[in-house]
Design an enzyme around this catalytic site. Structure first.
Site, mmCIF file in Angstrom:
data_model
loop_
_atom_site.group_PDB
_atom_site.id
_atom_site.type_symbol
_atom_site.label_atom_id
_atom_site.label_comp_id
_atom_site.label_asym_id
_atom_site.label_seq_id
_atom_site.Cartn_x
_atom_site.Cartn_y
_atom_site.Cartn_z
ATOM 1 C CD GLN A 123 -2.460 -1.156 2.754
ATOM 2 O OE1 GLN A 123 -3.544 -0.605 2.964
ATOM 3 N NE2 GLN A 123 -1.780 -1.761 3.703
ATOM 4 C CG ASN A 124 4.110 1.122 2.449
ATOM 5 O OD1 ASN A 124 3.055 1.424 3.020
ATOM 6 N ND2 ASN A 124 4.987 0.298 2.962
ATOM 7 C CG ASP A 131 7.912 3.471 1.015
ATOM 8 O OD1 ASP A 131 7.563 3.330 2.213
ATOM 9 O OD2 ASP A 131 8.127 2.504 0.253
ATOM 10 C CG HIS A 147 -2.927 2.653 -1.853
ATOM 11 N ND1 HIS A 147 -2.942 2.486 -0.490
ATOM 12 C CD2 HIS A 147 -4.061 2.069 -2.302
ATOM 13 C CE1 HIS A 147 -4.054 1.838 -0.134
ATOM 14 N NE2 HIS A 147 -4.740 1.562 -1.217
ATOM 15 C CB CYS A 174 -2.170 15.904 -22.009
ATOM 16 S SG CYS A 174 -0.561 16.102 -21.219
ATOM 17 C CB CYS A 228 -1.520 20.225 -22.352
ATOM 18 S SG CYS A 228 -1.941 19.565 -20.734
ATOM 19 N N GLY A 237 2.802 -4.639 9.037
ATOM 20 C CA GLY A 237 2.851 -3.190 9.242
ATOM 21 C C GLY A 237 1.693 -2.438 8.632
ATOM 22 C CB THR A 238 -1.183 -2.818 6.899
ATOM 23 O OG1 THR A 238 -2.292 -2.023 6.462
ATOM 24 C CG2 THR A 238 -1.597 -4.279 6.958
ATOM 25 C CB SER A 239 -3.975 0.280 10.689
ATOM 26 O OG SER A 239 -4.253 0.974 9.459
HETATM 27 C C1 BV8 Z 1 -11.963 3.319 -3.111
HETATM 28 C C2 BV8 Z 1 -2.105 6.890 -0.939
HETATM 29 C C3 BV8 Z 1 -13.853 3.088 -4.362
HETATM 30 C C4 BV8 Z 1 -1.824 8.325 -1.020
HETATM 31 C C5 BV8 Z 1 -3.882 6.240 0.594
HETATM 32 C C6 BV8 Z 1 -16.126 7.244 0.670
HETATM 33 C C7 BV8 Z 1 -15.946 7.359 -0.710
HETATM 34 C C8 BV8 Z 1 -15.147 6.481 -1.430
HETATM 35 C C9 BV8 Z 1 -14.457 5.497 -0.753
HETATM 36 C C10 BV8 Z 1 -14.626 5.415 0.612
HETATM 37 C C11 BV8 Z 1 -15.459 6.241 1.340
HETATM 38 N N1 BV8 Z 1 -15.399 5.887 2.657
HETATM 39 C C12 BV8 Z 1 -14.575 4.850 2.792
HETATM 40 C C13 BV8 Z 1 -14.101 4.555 1.574
HETATM 41 C C14 BV8 Z 1 -13.147 3.585 1.205
HETATM 42 C C15 BV8 Z 1 -11.779 4.221 1.417
HETATM 43 C C16 BV8 Z 1 -11.353 3.763 2.790
HETATM 44 O O1 BV8 Z 1 -11.037 2.609 2.943
HETATM 45 N N2 BV8 Z 1 -11.364 4.665 3.786
HETATM 46 C C17 BV8 Z 1 -11.004 4.234 5.131
HETATM 47 C C18 BV8 Z 1 -10.088 5.252 5.776
HETATM 48 C C19 BV8 Z 1 -12.310 4.038 5.912
HETATM 49 N N3 BV8 Z 1 -10.925 3.712 0.372
HETATM 50 C C20 BV8 Z 1 -10.763 4.420 -0.749
HETATM 51 O O2 BV8 Z 1 -11.198 5.535 -0.946
HETATM 52 C C21 BV8 Z 1 -9.990 3.686 -1.829
HETATM 53 N N4 BV8 Z 1 -10.706 3.774 -3.059
HETATM 54 O O3 BV8 Z 1 -12.534 2.757 -2.222
HETATM 55 O O4 BV8 Z 1 -12.537 3.590 -4.287
HETATM 56 C C22 BV8 Z 1 -14.518 3.629 -5.522
HETATM 57 C C23 BV8 Z 1 -15.571 2.907 -6.015
HETATM 58 C C24 BV8 Z 1 -16.216 3.397 -7.095
HETATM 59 C C25 BV8 Z 1 -15.800 4.583 -7.678
HETATM 60 C C26 BV8 Z 1 -14.730 5.301 -7.165
HETATM 61 C C27 BV8 Z 1 -14.082 4.824 -6.075
HETATM 62 C C28 BV8 Z 1 -8.622 4.314 -2.026
HETATM 63 C C29 BV8 Z 1 -7.820 4.187 -0.748
HETATM 64 C C30 BV8 Z 1 -6.381 4.657 -0.992
HETATM 65 C C31 BV8 Z 1 -6.134 5.933 -0.232
HETATM 66 N N5 BV8 Z 1 -4.733 6.285 -0.365
HETATM 67 N N6 BV8 Z 1 -2.620 6.617 0.407
HETATM 68 C C32 BV8 Z 1 -0.736 8.730 -0.063
HETATM 69 O O5 BV8 Z 1 -0.115 7.867 0.588
HETATM 70 O O6 BV8 Z 1 -0.522 9.934 0.012
HETATM 71 S S1 BV8 Z 1 -4.343 5.705 2.121
HETATM 72 C C33 BV8 Z 1 -3.069 5.338 3.155
HETATM 73 O O7 BV8 Z 1 -3.590 4.336 4.046
HETATM 74 C C34 BV8 Z 1 -1.821 4.711 2.576
HETATM 75 O O8 BV8 Z 1 -1.958 4.192 1.284
HETATM 76 C C35 BV8 Z 1 -1.579 3.571 3.532
HETATM 77 O O9 BV8 Z 1 -0.773 2.619 3.034
HETATM 78 C C36 BV8 Z 1 -2.958 3.122 3.748
HETATM 79 C C37 BV8 Z 1 -3.172 2.132 4.864
HETATM 80 O O10 BV8 Z 1 -2.504 2.612 5.997
HETATM 81 P P1 BV8 Z 1 -1.352 1.671 6.598
HETATM 82 O O11 BV8 Z 1 -0.353 1.423 5.548
HETATM 83 O O12 BV8 Z 1 -1.974 0.497 7.251
HETATM 84 O O13 BV8 Z 1 -0.679 2.641 7.649
HETATM 85 P P2 BV8 Z 1 -1.184 2.969 9.130
HETATM 86 O O14 BV8 Z 1 -0.395 4.132 9.618
HETATM 87 O O15 BV8 Z 1 -2.673 3.014 9.159
HETATM 88 O O16 BV8 Z 1 -0.761 1.673 9.987
HETATM 89 C C38 BV8 Z 1 0.609 1.364 10.185
HETATM 90 C C39 BV8 Z 1 0.636 0.054 10.955
HETATM 91 O O17 BV8 Z 1 1.994 -0.328 11.128
HETATM 92 C C40 BV8 Z 1 0.029 0.165 12.334
HETATM 93 O O18 BV8 Z 1 -0.824 -0.961 12.550
HETATM 94 C C41 BV8 Z 1 1.244 0.108 13.281
HETATM 95 O O19 BV8 Z 1 0.918 -0.575 14.488
HETATM 96 C C42 BV8 Z 1 2.208 -0.707 12.473
HETATM 97 N N7 BV8 Z 1 3.633 -0.451 12.714
HETATM 98 C C43 BV8 Z 1 4.228 0.724 13.024
HETATM 99 N N8 BV8 Z 1 5.577 0.522 13.101
HETATM 100 C C44 BV8 Z 1 5.802 -0.789 12.825
HETATM 101 C C45 BV8 Z 1 4.568 -1.417 12.579
HETATM 102 N N9 BV8 Z 1 4.469 -2.731 12.289
HETATM 103 C C46 BV8 Z 1 5.613 -3.440 12.231
HETATM 104 N N10 BV8 Z 1 6.838 -2.906 12.443
HETATM 105 C C47 BV8 Z 1 6.965 -1.594 12.747
HETATM 106 N N11 BV8 Z 1 8.194 -1.084 12.977
#
Ligand code: BV8
Length: 247
Positions: free
Chosen positions: A99-100, A102, A117, A128, A149, A186-188
């Site tokens: 999902q990253n 980076d 993502h 364009c 463009c 490493g994902t929530s």
């Molecule tokens: C979609 C990219 C459908 C950009 C990101 C209303 C309208 C439309 C959709 C929705 C809506 N409401 C809800 C949705 C669905 C929505 C969604 O899921 N929302 C959630 C928040 C409820 N999803 C979408 O919108 C997706 N598209 O559904 O389209 C559609 C259908 C028809 C027509 C049109 C559309 C698109 C989702 C993508 C969003 N983009 N990022 C950018 O990065 O700038 S989201 C962002 O969250 C990142 O991509 C990230 O990867 C992703 C998930 O987060 P995590 O990676 O899990 O990171 P997080 O910090 O949460 O957790 C880290 C974890 O690591 C923790 O658990 C922690 O404990 C752990 N950790 C920390 N350190 C360590 C570790 N583990 C191990 N070792 C360590 N050292």
């Protein structure tokens, strides 16, 4: 440290699929999204990571992505990324779904990486579609415009409300369904549809292993949970696997 079940399942696995989130890059110094110091604590995703916000205020959104590009320009893959890359040397069917944005899996040497993502190193013109590298973008205190463009350039990442790249999504579903072992690292597991992949894998018969520093919404469904840092756990898991494979 690792259960006999996990090691024997890994040993007998035909397909290993690894699903990663921001946590695997945390030890490289990349802020996660939802942790205590997470990006979403400082910024509101609805104000930054969605197309309407971008059209309303492209300069603000670009300031955020420029900040993240600068952070990423100064970080390196960590031991967790390298362990997954090394796993490819030991096992012919290891695929990383991330999902990253980076690029750290690729920099560590992983060759089969599906980016759900997008990737912060890529940009394109919203009018364009021209693909544009950072080097040719001129800022001049405003959002960069297309050299061809003069349309608005955006980062090639998937924002909330946007569809995931169909080919990456379809390939990810296929390797989730084929997985004998599915790692969620490493994902929530709260952002959909990406967060549905571990369950798709489990329902298709995979052994579901979660590696995280804390329990998540997925933990109840996992066959095994390894609590700790992925940069510690993955190299040790690889070592245990290696010692068994070479017996
Ligand atoms: C979609 C990219 C459908 C950009 C990101 C209303 C309208 C439309 C959709 C929705 C809506 N409401 C809800 C949705 C669905 C929505 C969604 O899921 N929302 C959630 C928040 C409820 N999803 C979408 O919108 C997706 N598209 O559904 O389209 C559609 C259908 C028809 C027509 C049109 C559309 C698109 C989702 C993508 C969003 N983009 N990022 C950018 O990065 O700038 S989201 C962002 O969250 C990142 O991509 C990230 O990867 C992703 C998930 O987060 P995590 O990676 O899990 O990171 P997080 O910090 O949460 O957790 C880290 C974890 O690591 C923790 O658990 C922690 O404990 C752990 N950790 C920390 N350190 C360590 C570790 N583990 C191990 N070792 C360590 N050292």
């Amino acid at each position: 440290m690792f259960s006999e079940k996990l090691i024997s399942t890994l040993r007998g696995a035909e397909h290993i699929t690894v699903f990663t989130g921001a946590g695997i890059s945390a030890e490289s110094g990349v802020p996660t999204f939802r942790g205590d110091d997470g990006l979403w604590k400082k910024f509101k995703p609805e104000e930054l990571a969605n197309f309407d916000a971008f059209i309303r205020n492209p300069k603000l959104v670009w300031e955020w992505y420029r900040y993240r590009k600068q952070v990423l320009a100064n970080v390196k893959p960590n031991a967790g990324h390298y362990a997954l890359a090394d796993m490819e040397q030991l096992h012919k069917n290891v695929v990383v779904i991330t999902q990253n944005i980076d690029n750290l899996h690729q920099r560590a040497g992983s060759t089969k990486v599906y980016e759900l993502h997008g990737n912060i190193n890529r940009n394109y013109c919203i009018d364009c579609g021209l693909s544009i590298t950072d080097e040719v973008m001129s800022w001049l205190g405003r959002a960069p415009l297309c050299p061809s463009c003069h349309g608005l350039i955006r980062p090639d990442v998937v924002w909330f409300g946007e569809l995931l790249p169909v080919d990456q999504w379809n390939k990810s579903i296929a390797v989730a369904e084929a997985a004998d072992v599915f790692f969620s690292v490493g994902t929530s597991a709260v952002v959909y549809p990406a967060a549905s992949l571990p369950t798709i894998a489990k329902n298709a018969g995979a052994y579901l292993l979660e590696i995280n520093t804390e329990r998540t919404d997925l933990s109840w469904h996992a066959d095994e949970i390894l609590l700790g840092k992925s940069g510690d756990i993955l190299p040790r898991l690889l070592q245990s696997y290696q010692s068994v494979v070479h017996q």
